[in-house]
Design an enzyme around this catalytic site. Structure first.
Site, PDB file in Angstrom:
ATOM      1  N   GLY A  72       0.810  -1.215   0.000  1.00  0.00           N
ATOM      2  CA  GLY A  72       0.000   0.000   0.000  1.00  0.00           C
ATOM      3  C   GLY A  72       0.844   1.267   0.000  1.00  0.00           C
ATOM      4  N   ASN A 152      -8.468   4.011   8.033  1.00  0.00           N
ATOM      5  CA  ASN A 152      -7.925   2.860   8.757  1.00  0.00           C
ATOM      6  C   ASN A 152      -8.084   2.970  10.270  1.00  0.00           C
ATOM      7  OD1 ASN A 152      -5.982   4.933   7.783  1.00  0.00           O
ATOM      8  ND2 ASN A 152      -4.641   3.999   9.292  1.00  0.00           N
ATOM      9  N   GLN A 180      -7.828  -0.205   2.954  1.00  0.00           N
ATOM     10  CA  GLN A 180      -8.739  -0.826   3.929  1.00  0.00           C
ATOM     11  C   GLN A 180     -10.019  -1.326   3.266  1.00  0.00           C
ATOM     12  OE1 GLN A 180      -8.426  -1.502   7.209  1.00  0.00           O
ATOM     13  NE2 GLN A 180      -6.379  -0.641   7.369  1.00  0.00           N
ATOM     14  N   SER A 200      -3.457  -3.354  -0.847  1.00  0.00           N
ATOM     15  CA  SER A 200      -2.358  -4.097  -0.237  1.00  0.00           C
ATOM     16  C   SER A 200      -2.853  -5.460   0.236  1.00  0.00           C
ATOM     17  CB  SER A 200      -1.827  -3.291   0.953  1.00  0.00           C
ATOM     18  OG  SER A 200      -0.766  -3.985   1.560  1.00  0.00           O
ATOM     19  N   HIS A 202      -1.845  -7.693   2.414  1.00  0.00           N
ATOM     20  CA  HIS A 202      -1.877  -8.146   3.817  1.00  0.00           C
ATOM     21  C   HIS A 202      -3.053  -7.586   4.608  1.00  0.00           C
ATOM     22  CE1 HIS A 202      -0.181  -4.758   6.342  1.00  0.00           C
ATOM     23  NE2 HIS A 202       0.196  -4.342   5.167  1.00  0.00           N
ATOM     24  N   THR A 238      12.242  -7.778 -10.411  1.00  0.00           N
ATOM     25  CA  THR A 238      11.701  -9.115 -10.613  1.00  0.00           C
ATOM     26  C   THR A 238      10.400  -9.257  -9.846  1.00  0.00           C
ATOM     27  OG1 THR A 238      13.931  -9.974 -10.859  1.00  0.00           O
ATOM     28  CG2 THR A 238      12.209 -11.583 -10.349  1.00  0.00           C
ATOM     29  N   CYS A 326       2.034   6.746  20.505  1.00  0.00           N
ATOM     30  CA  CYS A 326       3.193   6.573  21.388  1.00  0.00           C
ATOM     31  C   CYS A 326       4.136   5.497  20.870  1.00  0.00           C
ATOM     32  CB  CYS A 326       2.742   6.173  22.780  1.00  0.00           C
ATOM     33  SG  CYS A 326       1.682   7.395  23.529  1.00  0.00           S
TER      34      CYS A 326
HETATM   35  C1  LIG Z   1      -2.001  -0.327   5.896  1.00  0.00           C
HETATM   36  C2  LIG Z   1      -2.355   0.882   5.104  1.00  0.00           C
HETATM   37  C3  LIG Z   1      -1.455   1.444   4.186  1.00  0.00           C
HETATM   38  C4  LIG Z   1      -0.053   0.916   4.009  1.00  0.00           C
HETATM   39  O1  LIG Z   1      -0.051  -0.330   3.372  1.00  0.00           O
HETATM   40  P1  LIG Z   1       1.276  -1.265   3.477  1.00  0.00           P
HETATM   41  O2  LIG Z   1       0.985  -2.393   2.560  1.00  0.00           O
HETATM   42  O3  LIG Z   1       1.371  -1.675   4.897  1.00  0.00           O
HETATM   43  O4  LIG Z   1       2.415  -0.426   3.017  1.00  0.00           O
HETATM   44  C5  LIG Z   1      -1.852   2.537   3.463  1.00  0.00           C
HETATM   45  N1  LIG Z   1      -3.087   3.055   3.608  1.00  0.00           N
HETATM   46  C6  LIG Z   1      -3.986   2.549   4.476  1.00  0.00           C
HETATM   47  C7  LIG Z   1      -5.345   3.151   4.570  1.00  0.00           C
HETATM   48  C8  LIG Z   1      -3.649   1.449   5.250  1.00  0.00           C
HETATM   49  O5  LIG Z   1      -4.545   0.958   6.111  1.00  0.00           O
END
Ligand SMILES: *Cc1c(COP(=O)(O)O)cnc(C)c1O
Length: 397
Positions: A72, A152, A180, A200, A202, A238, A326
């Site tokens: 992301g 998020n 998200q 993204s 994950h 790659t 924090c």
């Molecule tokens: C997690 C997140 C990202 C960053 O994505 P990564 O794959 O962790 O670099 C960007 N934007 C939002 C809204 C996210 O929740």
């Protein structure tokens, strides 16, 4: 309870076994570099191209409009810096919101140091961008609008289709950070008039370090990574074949199970919200009451430090996240909570709980029970709470 209760799915999600299974052969059997010439390479190419086609079909776009990235943050950086550079002869003004992810916000701040002007639109108390303010901010030199699909932290969904219509009317490019949202809700790119979209893997049960950027054909975004000719010469390197295959498997599961997962997660989220607001005094829900991500609940508890809350929840095996930064070395509360108008002391007492399709009602009930106890204990140690009680008593008399 020795079981782990994972309520931080906005931070990352678990790779589903089906996803891992789909990836495995691409480490040890079909490990070819898709850029090579022999037919063994073709097997990797085929797998990658199937994912490209599947993701494109989910968005209703062409497969050659999908570019694989390392997640992301990269997709956001590419979209924003790429548009700024490609359109610098047209103008130097970008419009975004105050509640974007840092991948967009810090990129905008970087561009400000390099001659660009950025308008950071305020949001209302629910975290929504105003369409009137957006349209009023557009100038002849505006080259990009970048507003997230869903936040998020507080889960609020932005009016992406309406923003897209305004952007189109004024001939301004529109990018959305849908990290998200993708895999969690339908994103009809054409109807929403999106020019670019970041996602993204994950965040939807895929592997970390893999994502994509949709770039509408005809947009002359320059290369982000210079090197080989991969990704139509726009993103060298790659290809992360196992990662891309995993993202494809996760996207397929997400699309197939979307409605079912949403229903289940929303009903648990509602149960969580109802119990907390009813059973914990001086608590509030942050973000829009209904227009929010299915799995997101974000609360503030007065007279409490979010960090203390996290530590005590962790002792009960509960993973959650707070609204203060924090952990990232700063004592400032989250920019999102301040943007919706929360005073510092209330923003500091915030807690984000984000569910998954694996979350159970028992886990939610256990979490609420623990939370009630922890909040009470922390308040009993709080001089602020003591002062408040004395003040309240004085008022009553
Ligand atoms: C997690 C997140 C990202 C960053 O994505 P990564 O794959 O962790 O670099 C960007 N934007 C939002 C809204 C996210 O929740």
């Amino acid at each position: 309870m020795s079981q782990l209760i994972y309520l931080d799915n906005a931070a990352t999600t678990k790779v589903r076994p089906e996803v891992l299974q789909a990836m495995q052969p691409y480490f040890t059997e079909i490990y070819s570099n898709p850029s090579s010439v022999y037919s063994f390479a073709g097997k990797s190419t085929k797998a990658v191209e199937e994912v490209r086609e599947y993701i494109a079909s989910m968005l209703g776009v062409k497969s050659n409009e999908i570019y694989f990235t390392a997640g992301g943050s990269e997709s956001d950086n590419w979209a924003v810096k790429g548009a700024a550079e490609a359109l610098k002869s047209k103008g130097n003004h970008i419009i975004t919101s105050t509640i974007e992810h840092h991948a967009v916000l810090h990129t905008c701040q970087y561009l400000e140091k390099n001659g660009y002007e950025v308008t950071y639109l305020d949001v209302d108390e629910n975290g929504k961008v105003s369409l009137e303010a957006l349209e009023a901010a557009i100038r002849p030199e505006t080259i990009l609008i970048t507003i997230m699909a869903a936040n998020n932290e507080i889960g609020t969904m932005e009016p992406v289709a309406e923003i897209g219509a305004i952007a189109k009317k004024h001939g301004v490019l529109f990018h959305t950070d849908a990290v998200q949202a993708f895999g969690h809700m339908p994103l009809p790119v054409q109807e929403m008039n999106l020019d670019m979209l970041s996602a993204s893997a994950h965040k939807f049960n895929g592997p970390k370090g893999t994502g994509f950027l949709y770039i509408r054909n005809g947009i002359k975004l320059g290369a982000y990574m210079h090197g080989g000719a991969q990704e139509r010469k726009r993103r060298a390197g790659t290809l992360n074949v196992p990662g891309i295959v995993g993202m494809g498997a996760a996207a397929r599961l997400a699309a197939e199970e979307m409605e079912e997962r949403r229903k289940k997660v929303i009903s648990l989220r509602e149960h969580l919200i109802e119990r907390i607001l009813k059973e914990i005094p001086y608590s509030r829900l942050n973000g829009h009451r209904t227009d929010r991500l299915a799995n997101n609940a974000n609360f503030s508890f007065r007279f409490i430090e979010g960090e203390s809350l996290l530590i005590l929840l962790d002792q009960q095996g509960i993973c959650a996240s707070s609204g203060s930064a924090c952990t990232s070395g700063s004592l400032d509360p989250s920019h999102v909570l301040l943007a919706i108008g929360l005073p510092h002391e209330i923003a500091h007492g915030s807690l984000r709980l984000t569910l998954s399709e694996e979350t159970t009602r028992e886990q939610i009930d256990f979490t609420v029970d623990q939370l009630k106890d922890i909040v009470e204990r922390l308040r009993n140690m709080s001089p602020l709470y003591e002062d408040f009680l004395k003040g309240a008593g004085a008022n009553v008399q």
